[in-house]
Write an enzyme that holds these catalytic residues in place. Structure first.
Site, PDB file in Angstrom:
ATOM      1  N   ILE A 262       0.867  -1.172   0.000  1.00  0.00           N
ATOM      2  CA  ILE A 262       0.000   0.000   0.000  1.00  0.00           C
ATOM      3  C   ILE A 262       0.902   1.220   0.000  1.00  0.00           C
ATOM      4  O   ILE A 262       1.924   1.242   0.693  1.00  0.00           O
ATOM      5  CB  ILE A 262      -0.969   0.010   1.207  1.00  0.00           C
ATOM      6  CG1 ILE A 262      -1.885   1.240   1.158  1.00  0.00           C
ATOM      7  CG2 ILE A 262      -0.228  -0.107   2.513  1.00  0.00           C
ATOM      8  CD1 ILE A 262      -3.018   1.204   2.165  1.00  0.00           C
TER       9      ILE A 262
ATOM     10  N   VAL B 131       0.827   5.767  -0.865  1.00  0.00           N
ATOM     11  CA  VAL B 131       0.147   7.002  -1.251  1.00  0.00           C
ATOM     12  C   VAL B 131       1.223   7.986  -1.711  1.00  0.00           C
ATOM     13  O   VAL B 131       2.295   8.074  -1.102  1.00  0.00           O
ATOM     14  CB  VAL B 131      -0.660   7.578  -0.068  1.00  0.00           C
ATOM     15  CG1 VAL B 131      -1.250   8.934  -0.408  1.00  0.00           C
ATOM     16  CG2 VAL B 131      -1.758   6.605   0.352  1.00  0.00           C
TER      17      VAL B 131
ATOM     18  N   ARG C  43      -1.422  11.790   4.510  1.00  0.00           N
ATOM     19  CA  ARG C  43      -2.176  12.378   5.627  1.00  0.00           C
ATOM     20  C   ARG C  43      -3.486  13.014   5.176  1.00  0.00           C
ATOM     21  O   ARG C  43      -3.982  13.950   5.793  1.00  0.00           O
ATOM     22  CB  ARG C  43      -1.334  13.398   6.393  1.00  0.00           C
ATOM     23  CG  ARG C  43      -0.068  12.845   6.983  1.00  0.00           C
ATOM     24  CD  ARG C  43      -0.368  12.105   8.259  1.00  0.00           C
ATOM     25  NE  ARG C  43       0.841  11.721   8.944  1.00  0.00           N
ATOM     26  CZ  ARG C  43       1.062  10.488   9.361  1.00  0.00           C
ATOM     27  NH1 ARG C  43       0.181   9.552   9.152  1.00  0.00           N
ATOM     28  NH2 ARG C  43       2.161  10.192   9.994  1.00  0.00           N
TER      29      ARG C  43
ATOM     30  N   GLY D 133      -6.183  10.827   4.249  1.00  0.00           N
ATOM     31  CA  GLY D 133      -7.199   9.796   4.372  1.00  0.00           C
ATOM     32  C   GLY D 133      -7.221   8.772   3.256  1.00  0.00           C
ATOM     33  O   GLY D 133      -8.055   7.866   3.260  1.00  0.00           O
TER      34      GLY D 133
ATOM     35  N   ARG E 250      -6.345   5.188   4.486  1.00  0.00           N
ATOM     36  CA  ARG E 250      -7.473   4.663   5.269  1.00  0.00           C
ATOM     37  C   ARG E 250      -8.584   4.181   4.337  1.00  0.00           C
ATOM     38  O   ARG E 250      -9.144   3.110   4.520  1.00  0.00           O
ATOM     39  CB  ARG E 250      -8.011   5.732   6.222  1.00  0.00           C
ATOM     40  CG  ARG E 250      -9.268   5.269   6.964  1.00  0.00           C
ATOM     41  CD  ARG E 250      -9.634   6.189   8.099  1.00  0.00           C
ATOM     42  NE  ARG E 250      -8.595   6.256   9.106  1.00  0.00           N
ATOM     43  CZ  ARG E 250      -8.332   5.283   9.989  1.00  0.00           C
ATOM     44  NH1 ARG E 250      -9.045   4.179   9.980  1.00  0.00           N
ATOM     45  NH2 ARG E 250      -7.375   5.418  10.875  1.00  0.00           N
TER      46      ARG E 250
ATOM     47  N   GLU F 115       3.115  -7.163   7.009  1.00  0.00           N
ATOM     48  CA  GLU F 115       4.364  -6.773   7.639  1.00  0.00           C
ATOM     49  C   GLU F 115       4.516  -5.281   7.442  1.00  0.00           C
ATOM     50  O   GLU F 115       4.127  -4.738   6.410  1.00  0.00           O
ATOM     51  CB  GLU F 115       5.583  -7.469   7.016  1.00  0.00           C
ATOM     52  CG  GLU F 115       5.670  -8.953   7.302  1.00  0.00           C
ATOM     53  CD  GLU F 115       4.962  -9.778   6.236  1.00  0.00           C
ATOM     54  OE1 GLU F 115       4.588  -9.227   5.180  1.00  0.00           O
ATOM     55  OE2 GLU F 115       4.757 -10.975   6.472  1.00  0.00           O
TER      56      GLU F 115
ATOM     57  N   ASN G  35       7.806   2.665  10.938  1.00  0.00           N
ATOM     58  CA  ASN G  35       6.714   3.333  10.226  1.00  0.00           C
ATOM     59  C   ASN G  35       5.522   3.554  11.165  1.00  0.00           C
ATOM     60  O   ASN G  35       4.495   2.887  11.092  1.00  0.00           O
ATOM     61  CB  ASN G  35       6.309   2.512   8.993  1.00  0.00           C
ATOM     62  CG  ASN G  35       5.408   3.290   8.064  1.00  0.00           C
ATOM     63  OD1 ASN G  35       4.798   4.289   8.436  1.00  0.00           O
ATOM     64  ND2 ASN G  35       5.316   2.809   6.827  1.00  0.00           N
TER      65      ASN G  35
ATOM     66  N   TYR H 238      -2.942   0.729  10.912  1.00  0.00           N
ATOM     67  CA  TYR H 238      -3.307  -0.678  11.039  1.00  0.00           C
ATOM     68  C   TYR H 238      -3.949  -0.967  12.399  1.00  0.00           C
ATOM     69  O   TYR H 238      -4.931  -1.696  12.482  1.00  0.00           O
ATOM     70  CB  TYR H 238      -2.100  -1.584  10.801  1.00  0.00           C
ATOM     71  CG  TYR H 238      -1.467  -1.395   9.447  1.00  0.00           C
ATOM     72  CD1 TYR H 238      -2.250  -1.181   8.314  1.00  0.00           C
ATOM     73  CD2 TYR H 238      -0.093  -1.410   9.287  1.00  0.00           C
ATOM     74  CE1 TYR H 238      -1.674  -1.000   7.067  1.00  0.00           C
ATOM     75  CE2 TYR H 238       0.488  -1.235   8.038  1.00  0.00           C
ATOM     76  CZ  TYR H 238      -0.307  -1.024   6.938  1.00  0.00           C
ATOM     77  OH  TYR H 238       0.270  -0.836   5.713  1.00  0.00           O
TER      78      TYR H 238
END
Length: 162
Positions: A71, A73, A79, A81, A84, A105, A110, A117
């Site tokens: 994942i 961004v 920051r 969203g 999420r 993992e 981080n 998570y």
């Protein structure tokens, strides 16, 4: 996500990861049995700004599991969203497929991802020493996280969103 998204996804990956997946590795995801993988992209009106992918194991088994493979961004969109929303959508896909347990993992350093998570109910269960390589050649531990009630969590998030 489709093949046309690979260049943009690989560019985001290269911008944010010390050990990025290559475009060829993302391309390889399209050669794997489709039900065992699910990839999403987040887009603004003019460009891809994030992505996430999950591997499913044992979808024909009541004990099916998911593994959040990647994942990311775009740096300028962090920051906001997006991660999420990607997780929420991907975990809903997993729940719809009957996947209640998900693992991942994450780099021990981080803290932003760890907080994300944890907000979904993931808990640390182990450590992979030296799992990640840093640009300077040093290694960093990977924390192993599990979520064991994805279907109930996805249903609750869906009810809250309604």
């Amino acid at each position: 996500m489709d093949r046309a998204d690979i260049a943009a996804v690989a560019a985001i990956e290269a911008a944010v990861s010390p050990e990025p997946w290559s475009a060829a590795l993302f391309e390889g995801e399209f050669t794997v049995d489709a039900p065992s993988r699910h990839w999403l992209v987040a887009e603004t009106s003019d460009r891809i700004v994030g992505f996430a992918g999950m591997m499913f194991v044992g979808l024909d088994d009541p004990e099916a599991e998911g593994h959040l493979m990647n994942i990311a961004v775009a740096p300028q969109m962090r920051r906001s969203g997006i991660a999420r929303r990607l997780c929420d959508d991907l975990f809903a896909v997993a729940a719809d497929a009957g996947v209640d347990a998900i693992t991942l993992e994450v780099r021990a350093s981080n803290s932003g991802a760890i907080g994300l998570y944890r907000s979904f109910g993931f808990a640390p269960v182990g450590n992979r020493p030296g799992y990640y390589r840093n640009p300077d050649g040093t290694k960093e531990d990977g924390l192993i996280f599990w979520l064991h009630d994805n279907m109930a969590n996805a249903a609750a998030r869906s009810e809250t969103a309604s």
